[in-house]
Design an enzyme around this catalytic site. Sequence first.
Site, mmCIF file in Angstrom:
data_model
loop_
_atom_site.group_PDB
_atom_site.id
_atom_site.type_symbol
_atom_site.label_atom_id
_atom_site.label_comp_id
_atom_site.label_asym_id
_atom_site.label_seq_id
_atom_site.Cartn_x
_atom_site.Cartn_y
_atom_site.Cartn_z
ATOM 1 N N GLU A 38 10.013 3.238 -0.900
ATOM 2 C CA GLU A 38 9.609 4.418 -1.660
ATOM 3 C C GLU A 38 10.668 5.513 -1.725
ATOM 4 O OE1 GLU A 38 5.846 5.712 -0.098
ATOM 5 O OE2 GLU A 38 4.812 3.891 -0.685
ATOM 6 N N GLU A 84 2.445 -2.650 -0.649
ATOM 7 C CA GLU A 84 1.447 -1.792 0.003
ATOM 8 C C GLU A 84 0.310 -1.537 -0.968
ATOM 9 O OE1 GLU A 84 2.686 2.028 1.578
ATOM 10 O OE2 GLU A 84 4.489 1.138 2.436
HETATM 11 O O1 IFM Z 1 1.538 5.700 5.033
HETATM 12 C C1 IFM Z 1 2.216 5.629 3.825
HETATM 13 C C2 IFM Z 1 3.421 4.724 3.926
HETATM 14 O O2 IFM Z 1 4.295 5.138 4.922
HETATM 15 C C3 IFM Z 1 4.185 4.714 2.629
HETATM 16 N N1 IFM Z 1 3.306 4.446 1.517
HETATM 17 C C4 IFM Z 1 2.091 5.186 1.412
HETATM 18 C C5 IFM Z 1 1.329 5.120 2.727
HETATM 19 C C6 IFM Z 1 0.012 5.915 2.606
HETATM 20 O O3 IFM Z 1 0.270 7.234 2.297
#
Ligand code: IFM
Length: 448
Positions: free
Chosen positions: A172, A356
Amino acid sequence: MKYQLPQDSKMLSKKEFTFGVATAAFQIEGANTKDGRCESIWDRFCATPGKVLNGDDGTQACDHYHRWQEDLDLIAALGVDAYRFSIAWPRIEPTSGSWNKKGFDFYERLVDGMLDRGIKPYCTLYHWDLPQYLEDNGGWLNRDTAHRFAEYADRVTQVLGDRVASYATFNEPWCAAYLGYRTGMHAPGHQTVAGGFKAIHHILLASGLALPAMRENAPGASHGIVLNFSPGYAYDANDAEDVNAAKEHDEEHTHGYIKPILEGQYPEGLYQRYESEMIQPEEGDMEIISRPIDYLGINFYNRTILKANKPDDFNVFPEDAEFTDFDWEIYPDSLRYLLNDLNNTYPNLPPIIITENGAACADSIDESGKCHDDQRCRYYNSHLNAVDGAIKDGVNVRGYFGWSLLDNFEWAAGYSKRFGMTYVDYETQERTPKSSYYLYQELMKERD
Ligand code: IFM
């Protein structure tokens, strides 16, 4: 309930599709002064009053540094194929140019522990915990940090090599750059528009610089990057200005990251809208940034609704909208829409892994010692089906990782938000699998 995918879903074929769970070093490891680890920007940010809710920090987190075997056992019992974890750069290079054997040892034990249990390691090299000494030198505003990252990536891949199935350079970049250098909501907490763009550029440059050595050191692994997207929707689809606001949102927050990687260019509109703040790349930068990747990781949680002439956080939702404990709207169709949109926009889109996806819920343990996270179960079921829908639409999605294995440190929200399939009691460090864990486990058994 159960997670129900159609019988003909490719996701049910182990050959076609990889299932896993994900975590990140700073969010779970704790032990942040142990075995030579240096301070990271997140340790410093947590120690700065007012930055993290309740003054929470990563000192102990889930104590995964000591409990990693128990955590790997949980993953093995879940029956998934892979585990996505991240490496803490501060453990590996605690002072500039010195490489810490104890740091490497920890990740070698972890990776070997996965292999012993039949779990494929998916390793992210940077999930936001920049060594503080690099920030003291300008952090991601300093072009030199990109070269430092490439050296670090080289060292790690020399040591872990092909034992890791899949590497991601960054998790990210939007959060690291936009939240870290533009809004200041995340470490290191800077707040300038130009700084945000500079940080993005240096992070993407770092990713491209790192790739050749990573490929050489781990020729059998796949190499890519993980981007997060929250597709823009017009508040009023019949209002041309709202439609344009959604388009501008996507141009900046989606295409501003993926286009340079896949096409070697930032969207033209960004140079018009941010004439004086947008970075002017040096010669050759865009060729480096657009070096080929084997896969694109996509992190998805929600969509963003845009109204013209309103700030980005205009939060007006349909009356029947449902929200998670983070007040994030649950809208699975936008995941299917996003995947199709990217597939239609980029002819050279590599295979996609959903690296994710998950929900924060206000979980608790009931009198019988169980945790029923029904909303998260529904969230997973609907999003798994959105992925299945996108695959049927023709998008090449090859994997799905739930965020997260464990409740953990949720950045500026501290420990107030729980994303885990496993409940963590932070006092005792006891782990209790939630209903969402058991449903995932059932789904894993249904695969051929
Ligand atoms: O916890 C975070 C993660 O570190 C990165 N992506 C989003 C998740 C939820 O906010």
